[in-house]
Design a protein around this motif. Sequence first.
Motif, mmCIF file in Angstrom:
data_model
loop_
_atom_site.group_PDB
_atom_site.id
_atom_site.type_symbol
_atom_site.label_atom_id
_atom_site.label_comp_id
_atom_site.label_asym_id
_atom_site.label_seq_id
_atom_site.Cartn_x
_atom_site.Cartn_y
_atom_site.Cartn_z
ATOM 1 N N ALA A 63 0.816 -1.215 0.000
ATOM 2 C CA ALA A 63 0.000 0.000 0.000
ATOM 3 C C ALA A 63 0.851 1.266 0.000
ATOM 4 O O ALA A 63 0.316 2.379 0.059
ATOM 5 C CB ALA A 63 -0.937 0.008 1.202
ATOM 6 N N GLN A 64 2.193 1.124 -0.076
ATOM 7 C CA GLN A 64 3.101 2.274 -0.051
ATOM 8 C C GLN A 64 3.978 2.275 -1.311
ATOM 9 O O GLN A 64 5.193 2.075 -1.238
ATOM 10 C CB GLN A 64 3.973 2.221 1.212
ATOM 11 N N PRO A 65 3.416 2.514 -2.484
ATOM 12 C CA PRO A 65 4.182 2.405 -3.729
ATOM 13 C C PRO A 65 5.303 3.424 -3.871
ATOM 14 O O PRO A 65 6.245 3.192 -4.637
ATOM 15 C CB PRO A 65 3.113 2.599 -4.817
ATOM 16 N N ARG A 106 -11.116 0.831 -1.578
ATOM 17 C CA ARG A 106 -9.898 1.462 -2.089
ATOM 18 C C ARG A 106 -8.646 0.759 -1.537
ATOM 19 O O ARG A 106 -7.675 0.554 -2.276
ATOM 20 C CB ARG A 106 -9.874 2.948 -1.709
ATOM 21 N N ALA A 107 -8.679 0.378 -0.269
ATOM 22 C CA ALA A 107 -7.536 -0.321 0.315
ATOM 23 C C ALA A 107 -7.301 -1.656 -0.384
ATOM 24 O O ALA A 107 -6.154 -2.043 -0.644
ATOM 25 C CB ALA A 107 -7.770 -0.544 1.810
ATOM 26 N N MET A 109 -8.036 -2.395 -3.492
ATOM 27 C CA MET A 109 -7.470 -2.125 -4.815
ATOM 28 C C MET A 109 -6.016 -1.686 -4.706
ATOM 29 O O MET A 109 -5.183 -2.058 -5.538
ATOM 30 C CB MET A 109 -8.296 -1.051 -5.533
ATOM 31 N N ASP A 110 -5.685 -0.910 -3.675
ATOM 32 C CA ASP A 110 -4.297 -0.461 -3.498
ATOM 33 C C ASP A 110 -3.358 -1.647 -3.319
ATOM 34 O O ASP A 110 -2.283 -1.697 -3.922
ATOM 35 C CB ASP A 110 -4.191 0.462 -2.281
ATOM 36 N N VAL A 111 -3.759 -2.603 -2.497
ATOM 37 C CA VAL A 111 -2.888 -3.740 -2.203
ATOM 38 C C VAL A 111 -2.890 -4.758 -3.338
ATOM 39 O O VAL A 111 -1.836 -5.251 -3.753
ATOM 40 C CB VAL A 111 -3.312 -4.413 -0.882
ATOM 41 N N TYR A 113 -4.140 -4.544 -6.592
ATOM 42 C CA TYR A 113 -3.926 -4.132 -7.984
ATOM 43 C C TYR A 113 -2.816 -3.096 -8.126
ATOM 44 O O TYR A 113 -1.795 -3.342 -8.764
ATOM 45 C CB TYR A 113 -5.219 -3.598 -8.604
ATOM 46 N N PHE A 114 -2.976 -1.941 -7.504
ATOM 47 C CA PHE A 114 -1.995 -0.876 -7.707
ATOM 48 C C PHE A 114 -0.626 -1.243 -7.151
ATOM 49 O O PHE A 114 0.405 -0.856 -7.711
ATOM 50 C CB PHE A 114 -2.494 0.437 -7.100
ATOM 51 N N GLY A 115 -0.581 -2.015 -6.067
ATOM 52 C CA GLY A 115 0.702 -2.434 -5.507
ATOM 53 C C GLY A 115 1.511 -3.265 -6.484
ATOM 54 O O GLY A 115 2.662 -2.926 -6.795
#
Length: 268
Positions: A63-65, A106-107, A109-111, A113-115
């Motif tokens: 979660a911290q990209p 959102r959390a 998706m952050d972990v 997908y976006f991560g």
Amino acid sequence: MNFAGQVVWITGASSGIGEALARAFAAAGARLVLSSRRTEELERVRRTCARPEEHLVLALDLAQPATFPALTAEVLARCGRIDVLVNNGGVSQRARAIDASFATERALMDVNYFGPVALTKAVLPSMLARRSGQVVVVSSVMGYVGTPGRSTYAAAKHALHGYFDSLRTEVWREGIHVMIACPGYVNTAVTDNALGPTGEKRGRREGTHIRGIAPEKCAAAIVRGVWRRRNEVHVGGWEVLGIYLQRYVPWLYARVVRKIRFSVDDAP
């Protein structure tokens, strides 16, 4: 299978499929970079792997990209290169769509997908410079189907397929291979840690996962797929058939999935 001399970076390596992947890759000769948020557990996993002194433990929060470029630079400085990036870290969900808070969605998706996307983007330039490397994404049967209580989790896994299928078409000429793994039910703590409507952990393992395949069996199939440079690997029990029902007989899949009942209070 022989990964001797290769550097394999695994996220979500502190338990479950990631832990099993660590031991499987190490047994095949790889030098590991083990990442998750839990450094103590990563150290435990490192000690259980063949040649533990060769492996690197590196704390990472998906979660911290913003931290990924520096972490990637550290891996490259200490290991020289990254041959295989295994995007395995993630978190599941158990909540009806109407009940899930947007912050929790959102959390997820952050972990999920976006991560993986951000970490891949941090690692990819070094692979392109060497014209060599593999990117592995541990998705799920949920990357193809949707079932009650997993709407955002399924959305993230569907998104991974779209992104990494497209990435594969862009980088194959540069010597980079992309593989997606789709496990079904695996006997891990994934349901214990699944997020409820407001982000709380479910706190218990479901019967479907208790009866699932061993993480070692799942890991063996994934490592074999990496060795053979497969585009996709499906591994699990009867639930994997859902992928083919959805693809070839969608009306039958829709009829089957409507019979699934879900409640956050369901017993395992």
